[in-house]
Enzyme design. Structure first.
Site, PDB file in Angstrom:
ATOM      1  N   ARG A  54      37.018  39.969  43.178  1.00 57.08           N
ATOM      2  CA  ARG A  54      37.658  40.776  42.153  1.00 57.08           C
ATOM      3  C   ARG A  54      38.877  41.462  42.759  1.00 57.08           C
ATOM      4  NH1 ARG A  54      37.464  44.814  44.538  1.00 57.08           N
ATOM      5  NH2 ARG A  54      38.699  45.832  42.933  1.00 57.08           N
ATOM      6  N   GLY A  55      39.651  42.142  41.873  1.00 64.76           N
ATOM      7  CA  GLY A  55      40.917  42.710  42.317  1.00 64.76           C
ATOM      8  C   GLY A  55      42.001  41.679  42.008  1.00 64.76           C
ATOM      9  N   ALA A  56      43.085  42.139  41.410  1.00 65.41           N
ATOM     10  CA  ALA A  56      44.085  41.200  40.869  1.00 65.41           C
ATOM     11  C   ALA A  56      44.609  40.198  41.906  1.00 65.41           C
ATOM     12  CB  ALA A  56      45.222  41.991  40.224  1.00 65.41           C
ATOM     13  N   ARG A  99      39.368  35.322  33.912  1.00 59.54           N
ATOM     14  CA  ARG A  99      39.522  36.732  33.518  1.00 59.54           C
ATOM     15  C   ARG A  99      40.922  36.888  32.911  1.00 59.54           C
ATOM     16  NH1 ARG A  99      37.719  41.252  37.598  1.00 59.54           N
ATOM     17  NH2 ARG A  99      37.449  42.409  35.655  1.00 59.54           N
ATOM     18  N   GLN A 206      33.327  50.308  41.635  1.00 58.84           N
ATOM     19  CA  GLN A 206      34.176  49.736  42.698  1.00 58.84           C
ATOM     20  C   GLN A 206      34.653  50.817  43.682  1.00 58.84           C
ATOM     21  OE1 GLN A 206      34.410  48.996  39.467  1.00 58.84           O
ATOM     22  NE2 GLN A 206      35.179  46.924  39.109  1.00 58.84           N
ATOM     23  N   ASP A 247      46.722  45.630  37.477  1.00 58.42           N
ATOM     24  CA  ASP A 247      46.343  44.248  37.139  1.00 58.42           C
ATOM     25  C   ASP A 247      47.457  43.527  36.397  1.00 58.42           C
ATOM     26  OD1 ASP A 247      43.655  45.825  37.396  1.00 58.42           O
ATOM     27  OD2 ASP A 247      43.240  43.709  37.744  1.00 58.42           O
ATOM     28  N   ASN A 257      45.352  48.756  34.432  1.00 58.80           N
ATOM     29  CA  ASN A 257      44.519  48.870  35.636  1.00 58.80           C
ATOM     30  C   ASN A 257      43.107  49.257  35.180  1.00 58.80           C
ATOM     31  OD1 ASN A 257      44.261  48.783  38.549  1.00 58.80           O
ATOM     32  ND2 ASN A 257      43.957  50.992  38.465  1.00 58.80           N
ATOM     33  N   LYS A 258      42.228  49.374  36.143  1.00 58.86           N
ATOM     34  CA  LYS A 258      40.809  49.636  35.870  1.00 58.86           C
ATOM     35  C   LYS A 258      40.622  50.767  34.860  1.00 58.86           C
ATOM     36  CE  LYS A 258      37.982  47.865  36.907  1.00 58.86           C
ATOM     37  NZ  LYS A 258      37.389  46.860  35.960  1.00 58.86           N
TER      38      LYS A 258
HETATM   39  O1  MRU Z   1      37.573  44.563  37.492  1.00 59.58           O
HETATM   40  P1  MRU Z   1      38.205  44.599  38.859  1.00 59.58           P
HETATM   41  O2  MRU Z   1      37.319  45.203  39.893  1.00 59.58           O
HETATM   42  O3  MRU Z   1      38.747  43.253  39.247  1.00 59.58           O
HETATM   43  O4  MRU Z   1      39.452  45.567  38.679  1.00 59.58           O
HETATM   44  C1  MRU Z   1      40.299  45.774  39.769  1.00 59.58           C
HETATM   45  C2  MRU Z   1      41.354  46.779  39.532  1.00 59.58           C
HETATM   46  O5  MRU Z   1      41.520  47.292  38.450  1.00 59.58           O
HETATM   47  C3  MRU Z   1      42.287  47.059  40.669  1.00 59.58           C
HETATM   48  O6  MRU Z   1      42.721  48.375  40.627  1.00 59.58           O
HETATM   49  C4  MRU Z   1      43.497  46.127  40.561  1.00 59.58           C
HETATM   50  O7  MRU Z   1      43.091  44.797  40.427  1.00 59.58           O
HETATM   51  C5  MRU Z   1      44.393  46.249  41.720  1.00 59.58           C
HETATM   52  S1  MRU Z   1      43.708  45.475  43.166  1.00 59.58           S
HETATM   53  C6  MRU Z   1      44.852  45.593  44.400  1.00 59.58           C
END
Ligand code: MRU
Length: 369
Positions: A54-56, A99, A206, A247, A257-258
């Site tokens: 996970r994470g963009a 996603r 997270q 994201d 973002n999250k």
């Molecule tokens: O659902 P996730 O855990 O993939 O969400 C991740 C985030 O929102 C992060 O803040 C974002 O991807 C930046 S990661 C460098």
């Protein structure tokens, strides 16, 4: 342990002793650190959907390697050059759709697809596999460099005082040391000392599970708070800046973002605390003018009603579970990119800083959902 998110195991895709992608299963952290092998695309798609990776930036890199995995499938099935290409395109679409919000995923998959499209029509499945792997490796390597540059640019502008972050934006979320978290760790490595606060980041934690783990592994003290404690923390004056990842960022600087990021930005403004976003240019989607058009992933009710598998609400309650929200550009003090800091966050400044490298024409970033 130096945190990391993924690696290619073995040297070549599509060979008899084919290599494969390995991911740290992030759903198990911080109690267990286990690598999971992805030898087929279905396993990888499941891992992306379930947030094992996970994470963009990290899902983008995983998606890019996914094309090498797909090409390995084509070799294993003895597909002709034409059938191998058709197979790769179908697998690419499956990966890119896994996603919807983080634009890095489709961007990276499309980048590998466009490299393959540039090869002669009769290129064998083996050669397609080698080319896909080479491109995935360069996306991965580039991300390492971009993270380092973001860390440097961000550390240079980080104000005095404690820092509050949301979700996880570190090595687990990228191919390098992270985005927002790299700003924090770089400033720390430069000898600065400050309190680091991590929102726990409901519903999947997270912040508590991953950001706190990464910081502890790096020997940086961290304080975890429930998301709803952020207002009180900001009110105490112990936070000099908030910094988060992204994201997807649109041409005007609106940032997905999250979930919880938007609320935090509102709180930061109310308390006069600067609010920074850190992201590489692969997170910008200049095909979208504003954040209104960003597709927001909605996830299963169980994540809210049974957090970490523990029942927390009556069985028949419903849940509202958007995984992301959009913070309007006007609430963002600056966006830290690998090229420098966009400040103030205006359309002109975004377009000046971010190269129009983005999506291959004809892709579906606007209507991923
Ligand atoms: O659902 P996730 O855990 O993939 O969400 C991740 C985030 O929102 C992060 O803040 C974002 O991807 C930046 S990661 C460098």
């Amino acid at each position: 342990m130096i945190p990391t998110s993924l690696r290619w195991h073995g040297n070549a895709a599509g060979q008899p002793d084919a290599g494969h992608l390995e991911l740290v299963d992030q759903t198990l952290l911080p109690t267990r650190h286990e690598w999971i092998p992805c030898r087929d695309v279905d396993t990888l798609v499941e891992a992306i959907k379930m947030l094992r990776v996970r994470g963009a930036p990290a899902i983008g890199i995983a998606g890019a390697y996914g094309l090498a995995v797909a090409a390995g499938e084509a070799v294993g099935d003895g597909l002709s050059p034409e059938a191998a290409r058709a197979h790769l395109l179908a697998r690419a679409e499956l990966l890119a759709c896994a996603r919807p919000t983080a634009v890095n995923l489709r961007w990276a998959v499309e980048r590998v697809v466009s490299v393959l499209a540039g090869l002669p029509e009769n290129t064998s499945a083996q050669a397609l596999a080698a080319a896909a792997l080479a491109e995935a490796r360069s996306i991965h390597e580039e991300d390492r460099r971009l993270c380092a540059a973001i860390g440097r640019h961000g550390a240079a502008i980080l104000p005095e005082g404690g820092v509050l972050t949301h979700c996880n934006t570190g090595a687990l979320a990228t191919g390098g040391d992270g985005t927002a978290l790299a700003v924090i760790t770089t400033a720390w490595e430069e000898g600065r000392r400050f309190d680091v606060f991590a929102d726990e980041t409901r519903p999947l934690f997270q912040g508590a599970r991953l950001t706190a783990w990464e910081l502890v592994e790096r020997g940086i003290p961290v304080t975890v708070l429930v998301d709803s404690a952020a207002a009180q923390l900001l009110r105490t004056g112990r936070v000099g800046a908030c910094i988060v990842g992204a994201d997807r960022i649109t041409a005007n600087g609106d940032t997905a973002n999250k979930i919880g990021t938007y609320g935090l930005a509102v709180l930061a403004e109310a308390h006069g605390v600067p609010f920074f976003v850190a992201a590489p240019s692969s997170t910008f989607d200049l095909s979208l003018e504003t954040g209104v058009d960003i597709p927001i992933e909605e996830r299963a009710a169980a994540e809210v009603l049974r957090p970490l598998g523990v029942p927390a609400a009556p069985e028949h309650a419903r849940a509202y579970n958007p995984a992301f929200d959009v913070t309007p550009a006007r609430l963002i003090t600056g966006i830290v990119t690998e090229h420098g800091v966009i400040q103030p966050v205006t359309r002109d400044n975004v377009l000046k800083m971010v190269p129009v490298l983005k999506m291959v024409p004809g892709t579906k970033s606007r209507s991923a959902r």
